[in-house]
Design a protein around this motif. Structure first.
Motif, PDB file in Angstrom:
ATOM      1  N   THR A 231      -3.710  -2.900  -2.432  1.00 12.33           N
ATOM      2  CA  THR A 231      -4.033  -1.580  -3.039  1.00 12.33           C
ATOM      3  C   THR A 231      -5.067  -2.027  -4.338  1.00 12.33           C
ATOM      4  OG1 THR A 231      -2.112  -0.481  -2.357  1.00 12.33           O
ATOM      5  CG2 THR A 231      -3.535   0.488  -4.487  1.00 12.33           C
TER       6      THR A 231
ATOM      7  N   TYR B   4      -2.815  11.689  -7.132  1.00 15.08           N
ATOM      8  CA  TYR B   4      -1.664  11.399  -6.620  1.00 15.08           C
ATOM      9  C   TYR B   4      -0.701  10.775  -7.128  1.00 15.08           C
ATOM     10  CZ  TYR B   4      -4.005  13.086  -2.126  1.00 15.08           C
ATOM     11  OH  TYR B   4      -4.703  13.861  -1.154  1.00 15.08           O
ATOM     12  N   TYR B   5      -0.729  10.406  -8.236  1.00 14.93           N
ATOM     13  CA  TYR B   5       0.220   9.540  -9.225  1.00 14.93           C
ATOM     14  C   TYR B   5       1.715  10.222  -9.289  1.00 14.93           C
ATOM     15  CZ  TYR B   5      -3.551   6.497 -11.108  1.00 14.93           C
ATOM     16  OH  TYR B   5      -4.379   5.663 -11.196  1.00 14.93           O
TER      17      TYR B   5
ATOM     18  N   LEU C 266       3.195   9.518  -5.600  1.00 11.08           N
ATOM     19  CA  LEU C 266       3.618   8.253  -5.695  1.00 11.08           C
ATOM     20  C   LEU C 266       4.810   7.944  -6.523  1.00 11.08           C
ATOM     21  CD1 LEU C 266       3.132   5.586  -4.489  1.00 11.08           C
ATOM     22  CD2 LEU C 266       1.206   4.813  -6.209  1.00 11.08           C
TER      23      LEU C 266
ATOM     24  N   ILE D  79      -6.366   4.369  -5.831  1.00 10.14           N
ATOM     25  CA  ILE D  79      -5.414   5.595  -5.752  1.00 10.14           C
ATOM     26  C   ILE D  79      -5.912   6.817  -6.799  1.00 10.14           C
ATOM     27  CG2 ILE D  79      -3.099   6.668  -5.946  1.00 10.14           C
ATOM     28  CD1 ILE D  79      -2.014   4.023  -5.551  1.00 10.14           C
TER      29      ILE D  79
ATOM     30  N   MET E  97      -3.144   8.678   0.305  1.00  7.99           N
ATOM     31  CA  MET E  97      -2.852   8.694  -1.012  1.00  7.99           C
ATOM     32  C   MET E  97      -4.057   7.796  -1.669  1.00  7.99           C
ATOM     33  SD  MET E  97       0.879   8.305  -2.541  1.00  7.99           S
ATOM     34  CE  MET E  97       2.277   9.248  -1.812  1.00  7.99           C
ATOM     35  N   LEU E  98      -4.832   7.255  -0.643  1.00  6.62           N
ATOM     36  CA  LEU E  98      -6.171   6.435  -1.021  1.00  6.62           C
ATOM     37  C   LEU E  98      -7.319   7.176  -1.141  1.00  6.62           C
ATOM     38  CD1 LEU E  98      -5.209   3.112   0.898  1.00  6.62           C
ATOM     39  CD2 LEU E  98      -4.812   3.545  -1.317  1.00  6.62           C
TER      40      LEU E  98
ATOM     41  N   TYR F 185       0.616  -1.085  -0.017  1.00  5.77           N
ATOM     42  CA  TYR F 185      -0.067  -0.042   0.130  1.00  5.77           C
ATOM     43  C   TYR F 185       0.834   1.226   0.058  1.00  5.77           C
ATOM     44  CZ  TYR F 185      -4.288  -2.591   1.411  1.00  5.77           C
ATOM     45  OH  TYR F 185      -5.404  -3.646   1.366  1.00  5.77           O
TER      46      TYR F 185
END
Length: 487
Positions: free
Chosen positions: A236, A200-201, A204, A196, A186-187, A181
């Motif tokens: 995830t 937030y890519y 991440l 996600i 970020m979730l 995760y």
């Protein structure tokens, strides 16, 4: 040789064909055996190649011929090993100092031990990061700039970074790292929607790169980054089409820009069948493929070797790694059977699985926990992240925290026959023929030598002949054993 009652004579002829000269008569052959009768990587008396007639190749009994064709080349081998988790180092640290080093030597030293050459270490929280509560490297909500990013826990007394550095005193190994995760923030919702948001890519991608950079600062180069451990359905819940976007537009470019040498793995499906079904949506995108170096999968279906073989054939430009498997009640192991398993005999199960995955074309084979205690733990507890209590599992090495007894399981011994003798750079070569209950697999080593692994799953001894270039050597295979022949 006279065949006594209960002894099967099988003639296993490995005829080395192709552009290689045969051995000189009298050439020495080394043999190591692990068996249900008590052998444990036991070096047997050297054997010699001789003529077929003198070695009884035409005598009676249950005959089989294994033809090994060196002109038929299959996959290059990248390594064998297991996984590094806090639970393992916590358990190891309960032993006296000298005994701790004995265990590390048994796992990682290529001369005195198994010489593992490929290891897995997850990023932050997973089910056996047990030295503290669930964590990621930045648990500060909304910290998209990652100002509070820290890997310090990994380099504490029970941390995986510390574990890696201690292990590397005894041997070198490739290191790959997946993630269960990202940080909860970020979730969409850690409890209800564990996917996600695309916003937030970028954060991440930076999270992955920062992890690699921080490890490099502390003397550890992670060879392969694998984005997600068992995504979409277990941890995830990101879908594979979105994994493609994340790799193509974010993680791939960020890793390329960083200048790091780490290569990318796509992600890791929990089962061979799932990989065969879900991976093409990612791998068919050339924009994704250009960033990938290895394709990893797990083996928790304990079947579907034909499906993973088909996938490997379709995407033959990539090496494939089977990089996680174990016995666990949570993974479907029967709850009326006790874990962990101390009996050597169980190793035959793992020997056959390794054979199956390698025959499918896999280049590396990794078990899950390298070390656990007598309870099959200690496990981390975080139900919302898929980490239940209890979560009993079977490791490669069992350490009793109270008595300090160390048990090298059947899993250890069967896997060690591959990791110790089939080194990175070896190439699996063609092997045909067979007899029920006995298997052979051959490799051409990078140093010009040859390795033949012989697996006897029968509950009776087998006398075998290995033929190489017209010469033959006789080998005794004890009941329920694995033997390695090297010349």
């Amino acid at each position: 040789m006279r065949v006594g009652q209960g002894l099967v004579r099988a003639i296993l002829c490995a005829s080395l064909l192709g552009c290689v000269s045969g051995p000189a008569r009298g050439q020495k052959v080394k043999v190591w055996v692990s068996s249900n009768g008590g052998d444990r990587l036991t070096a047997k008396q050297d054997l010699e190649f001789g003529s077929a007639a003198n070695n009884g190749a035409n005598t009676g009994g249950a005959k089989a011929t294994f033809h090994v064709d060196v002109s038929e080349k299959h996959q290059r081998i990248d390594g064998f090993g297991a996984s590094i988790m806090e639970a393992g180092l916590m358990t190891l640290n309960t032993l006296p100092a000298e005994k701790q080093e004995e265990v590390l030597r048994a796992l990682f030293d290529p001369r005195a031990g198994a010489g593992y050459t490929a290891m897995k270490t997850p990023l932050a929280g997973t089910d056996f990061q047990s030295a503290g509560p669930w964590f990621t490297y930045d648990d500060t909500p909304g910290d998209v700039e990652l100002k509070n990013f820290s890997v310090e826990r990994d380099f504490g007394p029970n941390g995986v970074g510390t574990y890696i550095l201690r292990a590397r005193k005894y041997g070198s190994f490739a290191l790959q790292a997946p993630m269960d995760y990202p940080p909860d923030w970020m979730l969409y919702d850690a409890k209800k929607q564990q996917d996600i948001p695309p916003k937030y890519y970028p954060a991440l991608a930076n999270y992955f790169v920062k992890y690699l950079e921080e490890y490099k600062k502390r003397g550890i180069v992670v060879d392969y980054l694998s984005l997600f451990n068992e995504p979409e359905e277990v941890y995830t819940k990101i879908k594979y089409p979105e994994i493609a976007v994340l790799i193509r537009d974010h993680v791939g470019p960020a890793l390329e820009k960083s200048g790091l040498t780490t290569k990318l793995m796509m992600s890791e499906a929990p089962e061979r069948g799932v990989a065969a079904k879900r991976y093409p949506v990612v791998l068919d995108d050339p924009g994704v493929r250009k960033y990938l170096s290895v394709i990893a999968y797990h083996g928790y279906d304990f079947k579907n070797f034909d499906k993973i073989a088909g996938l490997e054939k379709k995407y033959s430009q990539f090496p494939f790694w089977m990089d996680e498997l174990c016995y666990a009640y949570e993974a479907g192991y029967p709850k009326n059977k006790k874990l962990p398993i101390y009996e050597f005999d169980d190793g035959d199960v793992w020997g056959n699985i390794i054979f199956n995955d390698l025959e499918a074309g896999t280049s590396a084979w990794l078990y899950w926990n390298a070390i656990l205690d007598e309870t099959g733990g200690p496990w981390a507890v975080s139900p919302v992240h898929g980490n239940p209590d209890p979560n009993i599992q079977h490791p490669v090495v069992i350490i009793n925290k109270k008595t300090h007894e160390v048990t090298y399981t059947g899993t250890y011994w069967y896997l060690a026959h591959f990791s110790k003798f089939v080194r990175p750079g070896a190439v699996r070569v063609g092997t045909s023929g067979g007899v029920k209950g006995v298997r052979a697999m051959s490799f051409a080593s990078s140093d010009g030598g040859y390795v033949v692994e012989l697996l006897n799953s029968l509950r009776e001894a087998v006398v075998v002949n290995v033929e190489f270039g017209g010469k033959v050597v006789g080998v005794d295979l004890p009941a329920r054993s694995i033997s390695t022949v090297v010349w």
